[in-house]
Motif scaffolding. Structure first.
Motif, PDB file in Angstrom:
ATOM      1  N   ILE A 116       0.833  -1.210   0.000  1.00 21.38           N
ATOM      2  CA  ILE A 116       0.000   0.000   0.000  1.00 21.38           C
ATOM      3  C   ILE A 116       0.867   1.260   0.000  1.00 21.38           C
ATOM      4  O   ILE A 116       0.581   2.233  -0.713  1.00 21.38           O
ATOM      5  N   GLN A 117       1.927   1.253   0.785  1.00 20.70           N
ATOM      6  CA  GLN A 117       2.794   2.431   0.886  1.00 20.70           C
ATOM      7  C   GLN A 117       3.475   2.745  -0.432  1.00 20.70           C
ATOM      8  O   GLN A 117       3.631   3.917  -0.797  1.00 20.70           O
ATOM      9  N   ILE A 118       3.900   1.721  -1.164  1.00 20.96           N
ATOM     10  CA  ILE A 118       4.566   1.973  -2.447  1.00 20.96           C
ATOM     11  C   ILE A 118       3.555   2.336  -3.527  1.00 20.96           C
ATOM     12  O   ILE A 118       3.638   3.405  -4.147  1.00 20.96           O
ATOM     13  N   ASN A 119       2.591   1.456  -3.752  1.00 21.32           N
ATOM     14  CA  ASN A 119       1.716   1.597  -4.915  1.00 21.32           C
ATOM     15  C   ASN A 119       0.675   2.698  -4.782  1.00 21.32           C
ATOM     16  O   ASN A 119       0.365   3.368  -5.771  1.00 21.32           O
ATOM     17  N   LEU A 120       0.135   2.872  -3.590  1.00 23.24           N
ATOM     18  CA  LEU A 120      -0.942   3.851  -3.401  1.00 23.24           C
ATOM     19  C   LEU A 120      -0.441   5.150  -2.783  1.00 23.24           C
ATOM     20  O   LEU A 120      -0.545   6.218  -3.386  1.00 23.24           O
ATOM     21  N   VAL A 121       0.123   5.057  -1.596  1.00 23.23           N
ATOM     22  CA  VAL A 121       0.582   6.281  -0.915  1.00 23.23           C
ATOM     23  C   VAL A 121       1.731   6.926  -1.696  1.00 23.23           C
ATOM     24  O   VAL A 121       1.781   8.154  -1.850  1.00 23.23           O
ATOM     25  N   GLY A 122       2.648   6.099  -2.212  1.00 22.65           N
ATOM     26  CA  GLY A 122       3.752   6.646  -2.997  1.00 22.65           C
ATOM     27  C   GLY A 122       3.273   7.378  -4.231  1.00 22.65           C
ATOM     28  O   GLY A 122       3.781   8.449  -4.581  1.00 22.65           O
ATOM     29  N   ILE A 127       1.987  12.664  -6.841  1.00 19.42           N
ATOM     30  CA  ILE A 127       0.960  13.494  -7.479  1.00 19.42           C
ATOM     31  C   ILE A 127       0.836  14.834  -6.772  1.00 19.42           C
ATOM     32  O   ILE A 127       0.845  15.902  -7.396  1.00 19.42           O
ATOM     33  N   ALA A 128       0.691  14.798  -5.451  1.00 22.55           N
ATOM     34  CA  ALA A 128       0.446  16.026  -4.688  1.00 22.55           C
ATOM     35  C   ALA A 128       1.598  17.009  -4.840  1.00 22.55           C
ATOM     36  O   ALA A 128       1.394  18.215  -5.048  1.00 22.55           O
ATOM     37  N   LYS A 129       2.823  16.497  -4.742  1.00 22.99           N
ATOM     38  CA  LYS A 129       3.983  17.381  -4.816  1.00 22.99           C
ATOM     39  C   LYS A 129       4.216  17.902  -6.235  1.00 22.99           C
ATOM     40  O   LYS A 129       4.602  19.064  -6.433  1.00 22.99           O
ATOM     41  N   ALA A 147      -0.127  17.554 -16.889  1.00 22.37           N
ATOM     42  CA  ALA A 147      -0.857  16.307 -17.098  1.00 22.37           C
ATOM     43  C   ALA A 147      -0.176  15.202 -16.305  1.00 22.37           C
ATOM     44  O   ALA A 147       1.055  15.083 -16.314  1.00 22.37           O
ATOM     45  N   ILE A 148      -0.985  14.404 -15.606  1.00 23.28           N
ATOM     46  CA  ILE A 148      -0.494  13.325 -14.751  1.00 23.28           C
ATOM     47  C   ILE A 148      -1.098  12.008 -15.229  1.00 23.28           C
ATOM     48  O   ILE A 148      -2.307  11.922 -15.465  1.00 23.28           O
ATOM     49  N   LEU A 184      -7.938  19.305  -9.096  1.00 18.77           N
ATOM     50  CA  LEU A 184      -6.946  20.087  -9.842  1.00 18.77           C
ATOM     51  C   LEU A 184      -7.519  20.744 -11.098  1.00 18.77           C
ATOM     52  O   LEU A 184      -6.800  21.434 -11.819  1.00 18.77           O
ATOM     53  N   SER A 185      -8.808  20.554 -11.341  1.00 14.86           N
ATOM     54  CA  SER A 185      -9.395  21.004 -12.602  1.00 14.86           C
ATOM     55  C   SER A 185      -9.330  22.519 -12.790  1.00 14.86           C
ATOM     56  O   SER A 185      -9.060  23.004 -13.894  1.00 14.86           O
TER      57      SER A 185
END
Length: 260
Positions: A116-122, A127-129, A147-148, A184-185
């Protein structure tokens, strides 16, 4: 978004597999590339080949991610593109019985949290940063600031036996795509996610050819493993088509995964 040398991109997990293919495809369009990865040898070599920059980054580390973005932006400027390919998986049943001893075991929670920490939280951390940096840019003529593209998996919708952690992590990436796109729109940052099926990536590199052929035969059409270049092609479509936003798209040859 038009791709050229005025555009910079960060690709996590960019030293191999889907990330490498995407880095190469973007660089071929003139985009300046920063590769985030833990594999220094491959990452440095690819960055040198593409004229980009390598940043050793563990996406589970706040400090690593901050340092990676700082290094990348100093070298190639504020990125307008982020492609999240960093990820991993495991195969452990929720609870199981040893056939020989009868001992009952459950999924170690540390192992579940690791995925979870790698795939989701990472993925969310990057994205946020990245989005915060993109917000400092002026919009392009198409209205985009950035674009992400994220990487989930068909396992996020039809996970197999032993994939509880992996499926949960990828379902989380799918589930957060639309709300993040909505967040983010107003700032002109688009967010989309690709759900790859069975792809010929380093995760399958050690598998015998007979195993790869059997996996490919499960795909309705074409009956083969996916190629990383095909992932990269879709990623570039999501980036360049400014009406592509808030979508989760399967790229899987119409496969629906069986229980095992």
């Amino acid at each position: 978004m038009k791709l050229d040398s005025s555009i910079s991109a960060v690709i996590t997990g960019g030293a191999s597999g889907l990330g490498e293919a995407t880095a190469r495809a973007l660089a071929a369009q003139g985009v300046k590339i920063a590769i985030f990865d833990l594999n220094e040898a491959k990452g440095e070599a690819l960055a040198k080949e593409l004229g980009g920059v390598f940043c050793k980054v563990n996406v589970t580390s706040e400090e690593d991610v901050d340092a990676g973005f700082a290094k990348a932006r100093a070298a190639i400027g504020q990125e307008r593109i982020l492609v999240n390919c960093a990820g991993t998986g495991n195969a452990i049943k929720t609870a199981s019985r040893d056939k020989a001893t009868g001992e009952i075991k459950h999924f170690p929670l540390d192992s579940f949290n690791f995925i979870i920490q790698i795939n989701l939280v990472g993925t969310f951390r990057c994205i946020a940063k990245s989005a915060a940096g993109m917000m400092s840019l002026d919009p392009l003529p198409c209205g985009d600031r950035g674009a992400i593209v994220n990487t989930a998996s068909v396992a996020g919708e039809d996970g197999q036996i032993g994939q509880a952690a992996y499926s949960a992590s990828k379902a989380g990436v799918i589930g957060m795509t639309l709300p993040i796109a909505r967040d983010l729109s107003n700032d002109g940052i688009r967010v989309n996610t690709i759900l790859p099926g069975i792809f010929n990536t380093p995760l399958l590199a050690a598998a015998p050819e007979a195993v790869k052929a059997a996996l490919g035969a499960q795909v309705p059409h074409p009956k083969r493993l996916g190629n990383p270049d095909e992932y990269a092609h879709l990623a570039l479509t999501m980036i360049t088509n400014s009406y592509f936003n808030g979508e989760d798209v399967r790229l899987d040859g119409a496969i629906r995964m069986a229980p095992r």
